[in-house]
Design a protein around this motif. Structure first.
Motif, PDB file in Angstrom:
ATOM      1  N   UNK A  22       0.827  -1.199   0.000  1.00  0.00           N
ATOM      2  CA  UNK A  22       0.000   0.000   0.000  1.00  0.00           C
ATOM      3  C   UNK A  22       0.865   1.253   0.000  1.00  0.00           C
ATOM      4  N   UNK A  23       0.219   2.362  -0.334  1.00  0.00           N
ATOM      5  CA  UNK A  23       0.906   3.647  -0.244  1.00  0.00           C
ATOM      6  C   UNK A  23       1.217   3.958   1.222  1.00  0.00           C
ATOM      7  N   UNK A  24       2.411   4.508   1.470  1.00  0.00           N
ATOM      8  CA  UNK A  24       2.781   4.861   2.836  1.00  0.00           C
ATOM      9  C   UNK A  24       1.958   6.052   3.332  1.00  0.00           C
ATOM     10  N   UNK A  25       1.837   6.156   4.646  1.00  0.00           N
ATOM     11  CA  UNK A  25       1.207   7.333   5.231  1.00  0.00           C
ATOM     12  C   UNK A  25       2.142   8.543   5.127  1.00  0.00           C
ATOM     13  N   UNK A  26       3.442   8.294   5.269  1.00  0.00           N
ATOM     14  CA  UNK A  26       4.421   9.373   5.178  1.00  0.00           C
ATOM     15  C   UNK A  26       4.631   9.776   3.722  1.00  0.00           C
ATOM     16  N   UNK A  27       5.163  10.974   3.547  1.00  0.00           N
ATOM     17  CA  UNK A  27       5.514  11.475   2.220  1.00  0.00           C
ATOM     18  C   UNK A  27       7.017  11.760   2.161  1.00  0.00           C
ATOM     19  N   UNK A  28       7.561  11.706   0.959  1.00  0.00           N
ATOM     20  CA  UNK A  28       8.926  12.157   0.737  1.00  0.00           C
ATOM     21  C   UNK A  28       8.965  13.677   0.856  1.00  0.00           C
ATOM     22  N   UNK A  29       9.928  14.187   1.610  1.00  0.00           N
ATOM     23  CA  UNK A  29      10.052  15.636   1.773  1.00  0.00           C
ATOM     24  C   UNK A  29      11.454  16.086   1.397  1.00  0.00           C
ATOM     25  N   UNK A  30      11.585  17.393   1.155  1.00  0.00           N
ATOM     26  CA  UNK A  30      12.869  17.967   0.781  1.00  0.00           C
ATOM     27  C   UNK A  30      12.893  19.429   1.194  1.00  0.00           C
ATOM     28  N   UNK A 129      12.344  10.395   4.002  1.00  0.00           N
ATOM     29  CA  UNK A 129      11.057   9.861   4.437  1.00  0.00           C
ATOM     30  C   UNK A 129      11.226   9.169   5.779  1.00  0.00           C
ATOM     31  N   UNK A 130      10.225   9.387   6.651  1.00  0.00           N
ATOM     32  CA  UNK A 130      10.252   8.810   7.999  1.00  0.00           C
ATOM     33  C   UNK A 130       8.821   8.483   8.383  1.00  0.00           C
ATOM     34  N   UNK A 131       8.588   7.275   8.858  1.00  0.00           N
ATOM     35  CA  UNK A 131       7.233   6.851   9.224  1.00  0.00           C
ATOM     36  C   UNK A 131       7.274   5.911  10.415  1.00  0.00           C
ATOM     37  N   UNK A 132       6.323   6.100  11.319  1.00  0.00           N
ATOM     38  CA  UNK A 132       6.165   5.187  12.448  1.00  0.00           C
ATOM     39  C   UNK A 132       5.139   4.127  12.100  1.00  0.00           C
ATOM     40  N   UNK A 133       5.250   2.952  12.706  1.00  0.00           N
ATOM     41  CA  UNK A 133       4.329   1.861  12.368  1.00  0.00           C
ATOM     42  C   UNK A 133       3.030   1.914  13.176  1.00  0.00           C
ATOM     43  N   UNK A 134       2.962   2.799  14.156  1.00  0.00           N
ATOM     44  CA  UNK A 134       1.697   3.000  14.859  1.00  0.00           C
ATOM     45  C   UNK A 134       1.702   4.402  15.458  1.00  0.00           C
ATOM     46  N   UNK A 135       0.512   4.950  15.721  1.00  0.00           N
ATOM     47  CA  UNK A 135       0.411   6.372  16.016  1.00  0.00           C
ATOM     48  C   UNK A 135       0.811   6.734  17.447  1.00  0.00           C
ATOM     49  N   UNK A 136       0.395   5.940  18.427  1.00  0.00           N
ATOM     50  CA  UNK A 136       0.685   6.253  19.824  1.00  0.00           C
ATOM     51  C   UNK A 136       0.248   7.675  20.179  1.00  0.00           C
ATOM     52  N   UNK A 137      -0.881   8.120  19.621  1.00  0.00           N
ATOM     53  CA  UNK A 137      -1.453   9.442  19.874  1.00  0.00           C
ATOM     54  C   UNK A 137      -0.565  10.591  19.400  1.00  0.00           C
ATOM     55  N   UNK A 138       0.427  10.285  18.549  1.00  0.00           N
ATOM     56  CA  UNK A 138       1.279  11.341  18.000  1.00  0.00           C
ATOM     57  C   UNK A 138       1.455  11.083  16.517  1.00  0.00           C
ATOM     58  N   UNK A 202       8.369  16.254  -2.135  1.00  0.00           N
ATOM     59  CA  UNK A 202       9.159  16.123  -3.349  1.00  0.00           C
ATOM     60  C   UNK A 202       8.237  16.093  -4.560  1.00  0.00           C
ATOM     61  N   UNK A 203       8.829  16.089  -5.765  1.00  0.00           N
ATOM     62  CA  UNK A 203       8.028  16.059  -6.986  1.00  0.00           C
ATOM     63  C   UNK A 203       7.177  14.806  -7.069  1.00  0.00           C
ATOM     64  N   UNK A 204       7.649  13.737  -6.424  1.00  0.00           N
ATOM     65  CA  UNK A 204       6.820  12.537  -6.264  1.00  0.00           C
ATOM     66  C   UNK A 204       6.550  12.415  -4.775  1.00  0.00           C
ATOM     67  N   UNK A 205       5.493  13.058  -4.309  1.00  0.00           N
ATOM     68  CA  UNK A 205       5.322  13.208  -2.871  1.00  0.00           C
ATOM     69  C   UNK A 205       4.915  11.917  -2.172  1.00  0.00           C
ATOM     70  N   UNK A 206       4.164  11.047  -2.860  1.00  0.00           N
ATOM     71  CA  UNK A 206       3.718   9.843  -2.176  1.00  0.00           C
ATOM     72  C   UNK A 206       4.812   8.781  -2.209  1.00  0.00           C
ATOM     73  N   UNK A 207       4.772   7.911  -1.234  1.00  0.00           N
ATOM     74  CA  UNK A 207       5.769   6.852  -1.105  1.00  0.00           C
ATOM     75  C   UNK A 207       5.089   5.501  -1.238  1.00  0.00           C
ATOM     76  N   UNK A 208       5.723   4.615  -1.995  1.00  0.00           N
ATOM     77  CA  UNK A 208       5.111   3.311  -2.247  1.00  0.00           C
ATOM     78  C   UNK A 208       6.168   2.224  -2.226  1.00  0.00           C
ATOM     79  N   UNK A 209       5.722   1.015  -1.886  1.00  0.00           N
ATOM     80  CA  UNK A 209       6.565  -0.145  -2.017  1.00  0.00           C
ATOM     81  C   UNK A 209       6.667  -0.572  -3.466  1.00  0.00           C
TER      82      UNK A 209
END
Length: 793
Positions: A22-30, A129-138, A202-209
């Protein structure tokens, strides 16, 4: 610091998301305004609050080109594991140990080497890109959380070129750092980042496997290897100083002062070849300059009219004994530091350095400079030396140790050829991966390499010669060796699903060669760079006839690969291909003998004109059974005894030893180690690219003694595919005793030999479930699991 493997997950799956589907929740940033293509060092921060302690906090992180990740000022990992944008690696790491209740900061240093990048760096643009695997209210994910960014203007590149190094150089830039522009403390929680900017997507903001419906600029795949080992190494000694009294305090964590208005040179000898990220801590010295030069060996001084960087000198001839430093100077790549007068400044290079010698060239102004501590940090793939070989011979033990150091210093996130290039070549990697299996039992870097070479394949069917690489280079014989690597894995590991994916690639490589077999039965009309060995008799390493005629050498390399492919394809019941490959193999061998065999010499010539002969081609004639079995020993004697033949260098001697063992002359192995002995006698602690005056002092393909001590001398190798059973056929040569241990997938194999005049006493331990056969001088004995002791007369 090193990240314990126990904290690292490499399967890429978390509790809430499947990153590969699936598409990641996080986005590539710059950075929002700076160029995303040019050189730059970028700093990212995110401050957040944690209400309660957590037992686990897995995060997923990647960047283009490279990153270092910090949590509350502590570096927790760096990466990504090197790949390409179609296989962009991400790391999975648990950062719960670095978090605390209350305010926390996650920070990342992201480097884009831009136009100066190493050839091994495949890139799209600056991205993080940086993403956590669960929210933990943050929310800590890039693209949604309140991340901040600046460009670190302290950094600029020192562009190292081939002209500067007087040799082909592809390893990327060094660092120039202006401390007055550095945001010191930027990774700490209490740093004030109010003037930092909000990143943009980034120009391709979404992140995917990789394989996701929409695709993207980066196709994310999980890291498949462990984090690198990092080990502090104290420098051995200062061997020369200019402009100051010798003081080794800063090498022992005791401050040394460089007086104001001084020009100083400090030459350090590590005493052995190493690789990693040296760390320098210093204070004061405002407006000073520190130039740090790294080299594998010192060079003899030349006359003032000769410039070592003008391309006219052969630098490798200027090395001499590596332990002698009188009348020699350092020549290599370098970093430049510009101190700002502050306290506890810290420098660690952005990329890996390779060296034995380091020179600090320091120029101070009105303020003295304090060198507080300087230490090496060895960094490499975490291979463990599980194998053991006890020869009772000090020289042979040194050869083993230097070979293992050569392999260790040539393996990081991939197998490297040398510090000049830092590229993963197939020819080097085949040998290095076998050594990895034999000494450590760890096949993960081998698996990654096989996969990456498959990823490199081009539309015409061949792999690239080296990969990852942003410059396409093709060596057709290396594509054959890639297939041979797959065969090696087939023999040593039981993993058919891993192997199955390479069937299309094997076919495509073989088809490329097959269509170039003309009506004569020989290969012709080859293109690209048909490198085989660096012997001076092969122009640019290319056997005669490879480019513009018929080459028996290349033809027999193809035959060897056809036979290896038959074994793999037979396992997968691909009988149509097996039959065709067998027919083609026989056709080529027949043609080689008809056109290139010289009856007078009893050897195969390089080309049909029969004017030139090499060890290489006749070694291949043995390995492919182009020579009938009953004459192979005689041919081997000619290969060893005829010095008019083009001689194999240290690289191709790996195949020389395969032929030696095949014909039953393995006892001669220890008599053929002059190349390795010569390097040790010349003060080298690792083995070079070639036998004499090597360009690089550490080249993975020369570490083959680690393989041969176990495979040839101890005689341990697979009896059948998947290492389901074992052959143990020792060749002790001049040794009367030998002990060895080998890491088989089912457990350790241990052997202990005592040789007498016409007999051998053997004590052998096989792990549970493993059977085999002991062979010695035409006699054999069945081996079973457990310990057994016997004599063979």
């Amino acid at each position: 610091m090193s990240t314990p493997e126990s904290k690292v997950t490499v399967n890429g799956s978390g509790k809430d998301i499947d990153l590969l589907k699936y598409s990641w929740k996080a986005q590539w940033i710059t950075h929002p305004t700076e160029s995303t293509l040019d050189y730059g060092v970028f700093l990212f921060r995110h401050v957040f609050s944690l209400k309660k302690e957590v037992d686990e906090f897995n995060v997923f992180v990647s960047a283009d080109n490279r990153y270092r990740l910090f949590v509350n000022g502590e570096r927790v990992c760096y990466g990504p594991s090197i790949g390409d944008t179609q296989h962009q690696r991400y790391e999975t790491i648990d950062i719960s140990h670095q978090l605390k209740v209350g305010e926390n900061v996650i920070a990342a240093e992201v480097v884009n080497f831009g136009e100066y990048r190493s050839v091994s760096q495949v890139t799209y643009q600056t991205g993080f890109i940086f993403q956590a695997d669960r929210d933990l209210d943050i929310d800590v994910n890039t693209g949604s959380a309140d991340w901040r960014v600046i460009k670190n203007h302290a950094f600029s590149p020192v562009n190292i070129t081939s002209e500067m190094m007087n040799a082909y150089y592809a390893a990327g830039p060094c660092d120039r750092i202006d401390d007055s522009k550095y945001p010191w403390g930027w990774s700490q929680l209490n740093f004030n980042d109010k003037n930092w900017l909000k990143p943009k997507s980034t120009t391709t903001e979404f992140a995917v496997g990789r394989g996701f419906l929409y695709g993207g600029a980066w196709h994310l795949v999980p890291r498949t290897i462990p984090f690198m080992e990092e080990k502090t190494e104290q420098f051995s000694e200062i061997i020369r100083v200019e402009g100051i009294e010798k003081n080794e305090g800063f090498l022992r964590n005791k401050a040394s002062v460089i007086p104001a208005n001084s020009k100083v040179k400090i030459l350090i000898d590590q005493s052995y070849h190493t690789t990693g990220y040296p760390e320098l801590t210093y204070s004061k010295g405002k407006n000073s300059e520190i130039k740090i030069t790294y080299a594998e060996a010192l060079l003899q001084d030349v006359s003032p009219n000769e410039n070592v960087s003008d391309g006219n000198l052969n630098l490798v001839d200027l090395k001499g004994n590596r332990n002698d430093f009188e009348g020699k100077s350092i020549f290599g790549y370098y970093d430049i530091l510009l101190p700002d007068g502050g306290e506890n400044r810290f420098f660690k290079p952005l990329s890996r350095r390779t060296y034995r010698f380091i020179e600090l060239e320091i120029s101070t102004k009105e303020e003295a400079l304090v060198l507080e501590n300087y230490q090496g940090v060895f960094t490499g793939y975490p291979f463990k030396e599980k194998a053991k070989v006890e020869t009772g011979n000090a020289t042979l033990d040194k050869i083993w140790d230097a070979a293992w150091k050569t392999l260790r210093n040539s393996a990081d996130e991939m197998y490297y050829d040398s510090y000049y290039e830092n590229l993963q070549y197939i020819g080097d990697t085949k040998i290095a991966s076998l050594i990895s299996i034999y000494v450590s039992g760890d096949d993960r870097l081998m698996r990654k390499a096989i996969q990456q070479f498959d990823d490199s394949r081009l539309s015409e069917g061949l792999t690239q010669s080296r990969y990852p690489s942003n410059i396409v280079q093709i060596i057709p014989p290396f594509s054959l060796i890639w297939v041979d690597m797959i065969y090696d894995y087939f023999m040593y590991r039981n993993d058919p699903e891993f192997l199955r994916q390479f069937i299309p690639g094997i076919k495509s490589v073989i088809d490329w060669f097959a269509i170039r077999v003309d009506k004569t039965g020989m290969l012709t009309n080859l293109k690209w760079w048909n490198f085989t060995d660096w012997t001076i008799d092969f122009p640019s390493g290319i056997p005669q006839g490879a480019d513009d005629g018929y080459s028996a050498n290349i033809a027999l390399q193809f035959v060897k690969t056809l036979e290896n492919a038959q074994a793999v394809f037979s396992y997968f019941d691909l009988e149509y291909e097996v039959k065709n490959y067998q027919t083609l193999s026989n056709k080529i061998k027949k043609a080689v003998l008809e056109k290139c065999f010289d009856a007078k010499k009893g050897l195969i010539a390089e080309t049909p004109d029969k004017t030139e002969f090499s060890q290489h081609t006749n070694i291949l004639g043995i390995l492919t059974d182009t020579f009938k079995v009953n004459v192979q020993e005689e041919v081997m004697h000619k290969i060893l005894g005829d010095d008019t033949l083009f001689q194999a260098t240290i690289y191709f001697k790996f195949y020389l030893f395969r032929a030696l063992q095949k014909v039953g002359l393995g006892d001669k192995y220890f008599d053929l180690l002059d190349s390795w002995k010569g390097m040790i006698d010349n003060g080298m602690t690792t083995y070079g690219e070639t036998d004499i005056n090597p360009r690089s002092e550490c080249h993975a393909w020369s570490s083959s003694p680690n393989f041969d001590y176990l495979h040839t001398v101890a005689g341990i190798y697979p009896r059948e595919h998947s290492f389901k059973s074992v052959i143990i056929a020792p060749n002790l040569g001049k040794l009367n005793r030998l002990k060895a241990e080998f890491p088989h997938p089912q457990g350790m194999i241990k052997v202990n030999y005592v040789k007498k005049e016409d007999s051998i006493e053997a004590e052998i331990l096989l792990p549970e479930g493993l059977k085999g056969e002991f062979q010695w001088k035409g006699k054999s004995k069945v081996l079973s699991a457990g310990k057994q002791k016997f004599s063979v007369n």
